[in-house]
Design a protein around this motif. Sequence first.
Motif, PDB file in Angstrom:
ATOM      1  N   THR A 201       0.735  -1.204  -0.153  1.00 13.87           N
ATOM      2  CA  THR A 201      -0.017  -0.089  -0.115  1.00 13.87           C
ATOM      3  C   THR A 201       0.872   1.288  -0.044  1.00 13.87           C
ATOM      4  OG1 THR A 201      -1.744  -1.062   1.238  1.00 13.87           O
ATOM      5  CG2 THR A 201      -1.754   1.359   1.367  1.00 13.87           C
ATOM      6  N   LEU A 202       0.437   2.248  -0.792  1.00 12.39           N
ATOM      7  CA  LEU A 202       1.376   3.348  -1.023  1.00 12.39           C
ATOM      8  C   LEU A 202       0.444   4.495   0.037  1.00 12.39           C
ATOM      9  CD1 LEU A 202       2.725   3.785  -4.540  1.00 12.39           C
ATOM     10  CD2 LEU A 202       3.639   2.768  -2.407  1.00 12.39           C
ATOM     11  N   LEU A 203       0.957   5.083   0.904  1.00 11.53           N
ATOM     12  CA  LEU A 203       0.405   6.265   1.935  1.00 11.53           C
ATOM     13  C   LEU A 203       0.983   7.387   1.096  1.00 11.53           C
ATOM     14  CD1 LEU A 203       0.720   5.092   5.360  1.00 11.53           C
ATOM     15  CD2 LEU A 203      -1.057   4.325   3.820  1.00 11.53           C
ATOM     16  N   ALA A 204       0.175   8.599   1.503  1.00 14.43           N
ATOM     17  CA  ALA A 204       0.756   9.770   0.742  1.00 14.43           C
ATOM     18  C   ALA A 204       0.752  10.819   2.026  1.00 14.43           C
ATOM     19  CB  ALA A 204      -0.019  10.322  -0.160  1.00 14.43           C
ATOM     20  N   GLN A 205       1.898  11.636   2.084  1.00 15.54           N
ATOM     21  CA  GLN A 205       1.956  12.781   2.872  1.00 15.54           C
ATOM     22  C   GLN A 205       2.260  13.897   2.324  1.00 15.54           C
ATOM     23  OE1 GLN A 205       5.114  12.360   6.160  1.00 15.54           O
ATOM     24  NE2 GLN A 205       3.681  13.313   7.737  1.00 15.54           N
ATOM     25  N   PRO A 206       1.658  15.061   2.816  1.00 22.66           N
ATOM     26  CA  PRO A 206       1.917  16.321   1.858  1.00 22.66           C
ATOM     27  C   PRO A 206       3.192  17.051   2.371  1.00 22.66           C
ATOM     28  CG  PRO A 206       0.470  16.599   3.544  1.00 22.66           C
ATOM     29  CD  PRO A 206       0.646  15.225   3.373  1.00 22.66           C
ATOM     30  N   ILE A 207       3.943  17.503   1.123  1.00 21.48           N
ATOM     31  CA  ILE A 207       5.216  18.551   1.298  1.00 21.48           C
ATOM     32  C   ILE A 207       4.708  19.921   1.433  1.00 21.48           C
ATOM     33  CG2 ILE A 207       7.506  19.017   0.810  1.00 21.48           C
ATOM     34  CD1 ILE A 207       7.555  16.260  -0.149  1.00 21.48           C
ATOM     35  N   ILE A 208       4.679  20.682   2.353  1.00 26.40           N
ATOM     36  CA  ILE A 208       4.026  21.999   2.440  1.00 26.40           C
ATOM     37  C   ILE A 208       5.263  23.093   2.147  1.00 26.40           C
ATOM     38  CG2 ILE A 208       3.068  23.494   4.227  1.00 26.40           C
ATOM     39  CD1 ILE A 208       1.392  20.854   3.545  1.00 26.40           C
ATOM     40  N   ARG A 216       2.842  21.635  -1.895  1.00 27.76           N
ATOM     41  CA  ARG A 216       3.658  21.580  -3.182  1.00 27.76           C
ATOM     42  C   ARG A 216       3.979  20.294  -3.883  1.00 27.76           C
ATOM     43  NH1 ARG A 216       7.473  26.056  -3.382  1.00 27.76           N
ATOM     44  NH2 ARG A 216       8.395  24.641  -5.092  1.00 27.76           N
ATOM     45  N   ALA A 217       3.913  19.380  -2.903  1.00 28.96           N
ATOM     46  CA  ALA A 217       4.247  17.794  -3.355  1.00 28.96           C
ATOM     47  C   ALA A 217       3.884  16.966  -2.394  1.00 28.96           C
ATOM     48  CB  ALA A 217       5.913  17.761  -3.656  1.00 28.96           C
ATOM     49  N   TRP A 218       3.830  15.561  -2.913  1.00 27.52           N
ATOM     50  CA  TRP A 218       3.316  14.506  -1.925  1.00 27.52           C
ATOM     51  C   TRP A 218       4.633  13.442  -2.019  1.00 27.52           C
ATOM     52  CZ3 TRP A 218      -1.267  14.434   0.517  1.00 27.52           C
ATOM     53  CH2 TRP A 218      -2.231  15.225  -0.033  1.00 27.52           C
ATOM     54  N   GLU A 219       4.970  12.888  -0.614  1.00 29.06           N
ATOM     55  CA  GLU A 219       5.741  11.853  -0.570  1.00 29.06           C
ATOM     56  C   GLU A 219       4.731  10.430  -0.416  1.00 29.06           C
ATOM     57  OE1 GLU A 219       9.535   9.792   1.827  1.00 29.06           O
ATOM     58  OE2 GLU A 219       8.729  11.887   2.492  1.00 29.06           O
ATOM     59  N   LEU A 220       5.355   9.504  -1.221  1.00 25.65           N
ATOM     60  CA  LEU A 220       4.851   8.195  -1.255  1.00 25.65           C
ATOM     61  C   LEU A 220       5.654   7.569  -0.230  1.00 25.65           C
ATOM     62  CD1 LEU A 220       3.398   7.562  -4.727  1.00 25.65           C
ATOM     63  CD2 LEU A 220       2.513   8.934  -2.830  1.00 25.65           C
ATOM     64  N   LEU A 221       4.849   6.759   0.650  1.00 25.74           N
ATOM     65  CA  LEU A 221       5.439   5.900   1.489  1.00 25.74           C
ATOM     66  C   LEU A 221       4.783   4.274   1.543  1.00 25.74           C
ATOM     67  CD1 LEU A 221       4.948   8.459   4.517  1.00 25.74           C
ATOM     68  CD2 LEU A 221       7.146   8.213   3.106  1.00 25.74           C
ATOM     69  N   THR A 222       5.646   3.463   1.742  1.00 23.82           N
ATOM     70  CA  THR A 222       5.293   2.131   1.198  1.00 23.82           C
ATOM     71  C   THR A 222       4.971   1.378   2.551  1.00 23.82           C
ATOM     72  OG1 THR A 222       6.887   1.985  -0.660  1.00 23.82           O
ATOM     73  CG2 THR A 222       6.179  -0.201   0.144  1.00 23.82           C
ATOM     74  N   ARG A 223       3.962   0.518   2.526  1.00 29.79           N
ATOM     75  CA  ARG A 223       3.553  -0.280   3.533  1.00 29.79           C
ATOM     76  C   ARG A 223       3.346  -1.770   3.225  1.00 29.79           C
ATOM     77  NH1 ARG A 223       5.395   3.623   5.608  1.00 29.79           N
ATOM     78  NH2 ARG A 223       4.431   5.021   7.328  1.00 29.79           N
ATOM     79  N   GLY A 224       3.736  -2.784   3.895  1.00 29.58           N
ATOM     80  CA  GLY A 224       3.511  -4.119   3.436  1.00 29.58           C
ATOM     81  C   GLY A 224       2.044  -4.500   3.913  1.00 29.58           C
ATOM     82  N   PRO A 225       1.634  -5.809   3.891  1.00 28.98           N
ATOM     83  CA  PRO A 225       0.286  -6.041   4.195  1.00 28.98           C
ATOM     84  C   PRO A 225      -0.034  -5.957   5.643  1.00 28.98           C
ATOM     85  CG  PRO A 225       1.488  -7.868   2.839  1.00 28.98           C
ATOM     86  CD  PRO A 225       2.346  -6.786   3.310  1.00 28.98           C
ATOM     87  N   LYS A 226      -1.249  -5.073   5.833  1.00 27.58           N
ATOM     88  CA  LYS A 226      -1.541  -4.774   7.197  1.00 27.58           C
ATOM     89  C   LYS A 226      -1.762  -5.881   8.282  1.00 27.58           C
ATOM     90  CE  LYS A 226      -4.797  -1.754   9.341  1.00 27.58           C
ATOM     91  NZ  LYS A 226      -3.836  -0.668   9.917  1.00 27.58           N
ATOM     92  N   GLY A 227      -1.025  -5.657   9.316  1.00 26.70           N
ATOM     93  CA  GLY A 227      -1.310  -6.696  10.491  1.00 26.70           C
ATOM     94  C   GLY A 227      -0.270  -7.976  10.371  1.00 26.70           C
ATOM     95  N   THR A 228       0.575  -7.679   9.438  1.00 26.55           N
ATOM     96  CA  THR A 228       1.707  -8.540   9.259  1.00 26.55           C
ATOM     97  C   THR A 228       3.167  -8.193   9.792  1.00 26.55           C
ATOM     98  OG1 THR A 228       2.538  -8.033   7.130  1.00 26.55           O
ATOM     99  CG2 THR A 228       0.497  -9.430   7.325  1.00 26.55           C
ATOM    100  N   ALA A 229       4.035  -9.080  10.116  1.00 21.29           N
ATOM    101  CA  ALA A 229       5.231  -8.434  10.536  1.00 21.29           C
ATOM    102  C   ALA A 229       6.056  -7.583   9.327  1.00 21.29           C
ATOM    103  CB  ALA A 229       6.209  -9.956  10.807  1.00 21.29           C
TER     104      ALA A 229
END
Length: 429
Positions: A201-208, A216-229
């Motif tokens: 899953t890619l989360l997005a956090q704004p860059i202000i 002005r921009a978004w950083e995409l942050l990677t997450r693996g399957p929810k609830g797993t190690a």
Amino acid sequence: MNKVKSVMQWGKIILPLSSIRYYPPQFTLRNPLIEGVTNAFDAGHEVVVIVFKLSNQKDLIEQSETQQQHSKLLKNMKKLFQIVVEQEVNPKEFITLHDYYGEGITLLITVDHDRHSISNIAIMMKKISNEVAQRFMKLYSSVYPTFEAGYMFVDKYEYSIQDSILKAHRQAIGMAEKREQLEINEMLFAINKIITKKAITLLAQPIIDVATNEIRAWELLTRGPKGTALEAPLQLFSVARQTGRLYELEMIVLEKMFQQVKASRCRQDIFVNCTPVTLGNIRFTSDLKKFLQKYRGISPKKITFEVTERDSIEGLKNFAFNINVLRLMGFKIAVDDTGAGYASLNTISELMPDIIKIDRSVIENIDKNSVKESMLKGLLLVAKEAGSLVVAEGIENQEEASVLTRNNVDLAQGNFYARPAMFFNEITT
């Protein structure tokens, strides 16, 4: 006789379970085996190579008065494997059963991540080993055979299916002999499942913009399957690196980035992390061009690759060349985690990046620490010399944000402005 035989030296192949085919000692991987593995991959499955290695063959030899008796004993053992495998393995999952010169038996089966797990494979291996041993005892009551079992997944991303099978076979033998299979294969199984299903899953956090408070921009942050190690990115990318799947994982991240940018019609710039190892891969720029062709309309000028400073760029043969190609294509380059270590300053001098991202360790409590503010001012001077914009990361409160304002920092990012969000298309519309 060498304990670790190559598949190229196997003298016999059992395919299907109900019949035995004999091939000469120069046996190479025949079409039925390669076709079986290829079909499994095409159906979205993994293939696992399981090796059952006879660990007390010396005891069996001592029970045989002649070589002929010993050969007969081993032949009967292999027949028992055939019977038991036919009993324990679903015919739809069976690919082949190999005999390699009396040193053991190799089984190839398909694996569906929805129906299998590491424990399923381990239980099946134990059942087959125990059942063969029990049946053997009924024929030869004086010796109880013991087996070491190991397994490894066939890498579907290798250039050659045949080479992948041979490699997996060698590794499975190593697992059987060293008894290290559980931890390593748990990692392999988990990361293979994520890569096969593209289960990130890619989360997005704004860059202000600090001056205007606009996104002005978004950083995409990677997450693996929810609830797993492997949900947390540190564990996810660590396992991918250890198991040789880092490049595949990062390319999935990039493809998902292109998908989401296109679907959301995002107007702002996009930042995405990429390790130096991947950026230096000889395939990287050509694979990236394929994404640009597939997702037409996305300008490279909108995308910034963040190079983490925790990975050394020294000794990466194609890294500098690829960075130059990326710039010619229009992509921007950022150095991430600046201030977290000495390496970041060296990376800045080597890359002369478009953007410098200042690490959270510098920003945390900067309003209460004059030394940290002096560090920030120093990094701003470095950025000015390099011609780079500055992004301050990890802003948690108004006090920290105020320090950025009075020092004329260009951009900022952190939970004070907005937390990473799940639905990127909703955020950007």
